[in-house]
Scaffold this motif. Structure first.
Motif, short mmCIF file in Angstrom:
data_model
loop_
_atom_site.label_atom_id
_atom_site.label_comp_id
_atom_site.label_asym_id
_atom_site.label_seq_id
_atom_site.Cartn_x
_atom_site.Cartn_y
_atom_site.Cartn_z
N PRO B 14 0.80 -1.23 0.00
CA PRO B 14 0.00 0.00 0.00
C PRO B 14 0.83 1.28 0.00
N LYS B 15 1.89 1.33 0.82
CA LYS B 15 2.66 2.58 0.88
C LYS B 15 3.31 2.88 -0.47
N GLU B 16 3.66 1.83 -1.22
CA GLU B 16 4.22 2.03 -2.56
C GLU B 16 3.11 2.36 -3.56
N GLN B 17 2.03 1.61 -3.47
CA GLN B 17 0.95 1.77 -4.43
C GLN B 17 0.32 3.16 -4.32
N LYS B 18 0.29 3.70 -3.10
CA LYS B 18 -0.26 5.05 -2.92
C LYS B 18 0.56 6.06 -3.71
N ILE B 19 1.88 5.90 -3.68
CA ILE B 19 2.74 6.83 -4.43
C ILE B 19 2.55 6.61 -5.93
N ARG B 20 2.44 5.34 -6.34
CA ARG B 20 2.21 5.06 -7.77
C ARG B 20 0.88 5.65 -8.23
N ASN B 21 -0.15 5.51 -7.39
CA ASN B 21 -1.45 6.09 -7.76
C ASN B 21 -1.37 7.61 -7.84
N TYR B 22 -0.59 8.19 -6.92
CA TYR B 22 -0.42 9.64 -6.95
C TYR B 22 0.24 10.08 -8.26
N ILE B 23 1.31 9.37 -8.64
CA ILE B 23 2.02 9.70 -9.89
C ILE B 23 1.05 9.58 -11.08
N ILE B 324 10.30 7.22 -12.21
CA ILE B 324 9.65 8.31 -11.48
C ILE B 324 9.33 7.86 -10.05
N PHE B 325 8.87 6.61 -9.94
CA PHE B 325 8.61 6.05 -8.61
C PHE B 325 9.90 6.03 -7.78
N GLU B 326 11.00 5.63 -8.40
CA GLU B 326 12.29 5.61 -7.69
C GLU B 326 12.63 6.99 -7.14
N LEU B 327 12.35 8.02 -7.94
CA LEU B 327 12.67 9.39 -7.51
C LEU B 327 11.77 9.86 -6.37
N LEU B 328 10.53 9.35 -6.33
CA LEU B 328 9.57 9.88 -5.35
C LEU B 328 9.32 8.96 -4.16
N LYS B 329 9.84 7.73 -4.21
CA LYS B 329 9.42 6.77 -3.19
C LYS B 329 9.86 7.16 -1.79
N ASN B 330 10.91 7.96 -1.68
CA ASN B 330 11.34 8.37 -0.34
C ASN B 330 10.86 9.76 0.03
N ASN B 331 9.99 10.31 -0.79
CA ASN B 331 9.43 11.63 -0.51
C ASN B 331 8.60 11.57 0.78
N GLU B 332 9.06 12.28 1.80
CA GLU B 332 8.42 12.20 3.12
C GLU B 332 6.94 12.56 3.05
#
Lengths: 402, 402
Positions: B14-23, B324-332
């Motif tokens: 979920p924590k990854e998928q949320k970022i992917r959905n955001y992108i 893009i996910f790699e760049l944003l995955k650690n975005n607090e």
């Protein structure tokens, strides 16, 4: 080379895809309101894992698309999202906290006969929770159904029953254990059969005519009546089923969704893996013959799949996206929803038009520009046809006099 | 049965998928601002259609997953969204108006070696327009890149070049026609090779050392310089390439995105099908070595695919979602974005809690309820860990005194 789509797979044009995206958006936001989290699992799976639960004559086994990779591994395309969910829990259980609530909306594949509502490749939409064994969560899922379909403007009737009650009622007719599953398979078709054919199919698999008749009779009773009749029944499954149903009904009444729900003692649900209450959703006014959603409790499947000594009770519901699309595809409001807010026709002002378009887009509007040197008349016809509300015809005078 | 994922396919938590959905959400809304419409095409395709463009030694051909259905048809899983797009245009051309602008974000499959950025199954994100042959639309696509990445908070540098200029410069070194494509394949790797290795690879395929050196020299020139040197060149491709680039640069300057763009005469793009300007996007501060997007003009591919006597010029760009996910995955900010706004802990108030949760959800909040009779302390720990901002502990007194 003939250019064509594979049978049972479809291109969705923008006007269709916009409605599908709208449906998905409404569902996702509702799932998240209820605390369900998005996950994504791969389509390609090891064939053995997909096939694990089925004997070799099972339809599902034959309907799994099989393939090999360059390393000669035996793979398959997933045919549902439930086995991948079990796999997901197995592989990630140390990172997850139970109860774990997730949704997944993704493609599944079935190499079976193509008919209305049965495609080879379609999008499945599942909402499941693992780690809760009570009826409170089941009531919450039914309330999620009500909320989601209300948002979509679809009136629904949710039928519910208990798999335990079903088994108990069949036992109560004196049907022997090994005939229970085949009997449930026939009960699953009860709405499509005449009374006569229903009884005939049951006697065909080995029930006596009296057993079949008694079973049919028990499907005409309300939950109240069943509670009364079976108050002192010694059939454990009936007691368990009634308890599950009474608990669920208490919650249904408490949260005011009774008007959407209907106890239906003949509701079977095809799948073998259900272990408790089951649900099926229908459009309330009969606009579609089949169910537009369904689900239920399956406490053993994930437990047996993971097989690590822990218990993984689970309950889930799914939304029939193809059916929901059928109900909404002619919705005027949704399909007339314009894709473009503003169309710019540059007359020798291409560069300025590009900049202007960007400025208006930054305000959140959807802007397109004529770039093919079409006649103005043709461009305006296009805007009319596409329902584009605003047009700017931008000549050099307009820029100079601004 | 061992439970595992197939190599090159991943579960997204979920924590990854949320970022992917955001992108995906940011990209979709940007595409729609620019007038691109969503479509969806099937994953399963006839193998012949997928393989049509490639000779039998081509890597892509070997990397197509092949399978048969129960009717013994030869099928394949699509390996990109471009061939399905060409098929989509072919099958639906009577319903579509050109220029047709579409985006598709969906899974593709490649049975090749798995390494960083190369998965077996991944989500492709393409934005293409068919029916426009000018540089105005190319500039608009670059401005879409700028807008989308700005929204995502990613600083970018877009490299651009013309495939015609590239071919022309190679010709200008005296390289014979049949060596042009192999030369481009080597130029595509120029950033990964030392000067020495670059020259060596070129001489290995048959260029003379002087030809290779001359080619390398031509990659150190600005567009201005190239315009000057080749003003009177008789090589048609150089003239055509410079015209395409000068036109594009005019638009880039006019819409104020020059600061994001960089003419790069060594930019090759691997694919054979490009026919005009090509683009590649990089994170501006070198946070990732590889490109995070790319595209270009391909005027012949769809035309030849459909082969109905009409011309289908096309240009498109794609977004590398994995990068893009790699760049944003650690975005607090993105990852701390709470999935639940309010957690209700019922103390003997289960039914009332369900109703209360529904009322708060109707206001748009995400609400979850404790349903496992956990100790309050444990529930509060959970809320802290999950960053849930509000908790209601609901006992019977709270209801009675309300």
């Amino acid at each position: 080379m003939k250019i064509q789509n594979v049978k049972g797979g479809y291109d969705f044009l923008p006007k269709e895809q916009k409605i599908r995206n709208y449906i998905n958006g409404v569902l996702k936001s509702t799932f998240e309101e209820y605390g369900y989290l998005p996950i994504e699992t791969p389509i390609l799976c090891y064939f053995d894992m997909l096939a694990g639960k089925y004997d070799e004559n099972n339809d599902i086994l034959n309907e799994i698309y099989k393939l090999k990779d360059q390393g000669n591994r035996n793979l398959g395309l997933r045919y549902d999202l439930t086995v991948p969910f079990a796999k997901f829990i197995a592989l990630n259980k140390n990172e997850l906290k139970l109860p774990f609530k997730r949704y997944e909306i993704n493609k599944v594949f079935r190499d079976g006969p193509v008919k209305v509502g049965r495609d080879r490749e379609f999008t499945q939409c599942d909402v499941d929770v693992v780690g809760l064994s009570n009826q409170m969560i089941e009531a919450e899922l039914l309330s999620l159904y009500v909320r989601a379909f209300t948002k979509l403007g679809i009136e629904i009737k949710i039928k519910y029953n208990s798999r335990n009650l079903m088994r108990g009622l069949i036992k109560n007719c004196g049907v022997e254990e090994q005939l229970i599953s085949p009997t449930i398979t026939i009960v699953d078709k009860i709405d499509k059969l005449s009374e006569e054919d229903f009884l005939k199919e049951l006697t065909n698999i080995g029930l006596s005519y009296n057993q079949a008749l008694k079973l049919l009779d028990s499907f005409n009773m309300s939950l109240e009546k069943l509670n009364e009749i079976f108050k002192n029944s010694e059939i454990g499954e009936i007691q368990k089923g009634l308890e599950e149903l009474n608990n669920l009904e208490d919650y249904i009444n408490a949260i005011n969704i009774k008007e959407y729900c209907e106890f239906t003692s003949s509701l079977a649900r095809g799948q073998d893996y259900y272990t408790g209450n089951v649900f099926e959703v229908y459009e309330a006014n009969g606009k579609l013959p089949g169910a537009i959603g369904g689900g239920g409790r399956y406490d053993k499947m994930i437990t047996e799949f993971i097989d690590d000594g822990e218990i993984y009770p689970a309950v889930g519901i799914s939304f029939g996206l193809t059916s929901i699309f059928e109900l909404l595809k002619n919705n005027e409001e949704l399909s007339s929803n314009n894709a473009i807010d503003l169309y710019i026709i540059p007359l020798g002002t291409e560069k300025y038009s590009l900049s202007l378009a960007n400025k208006i887009r930054e305000l959140g509007y959807k802007v397109d520009i004529e770039m093919n040197n079409k006649k103005i008349k043709k461009s305006l016809d296009y805007c009319n046809k596409e329902n584009i509300p605003f047009v700017i015809i931008l000549g050099e005078d307009e820029i100079n006099n601004k």
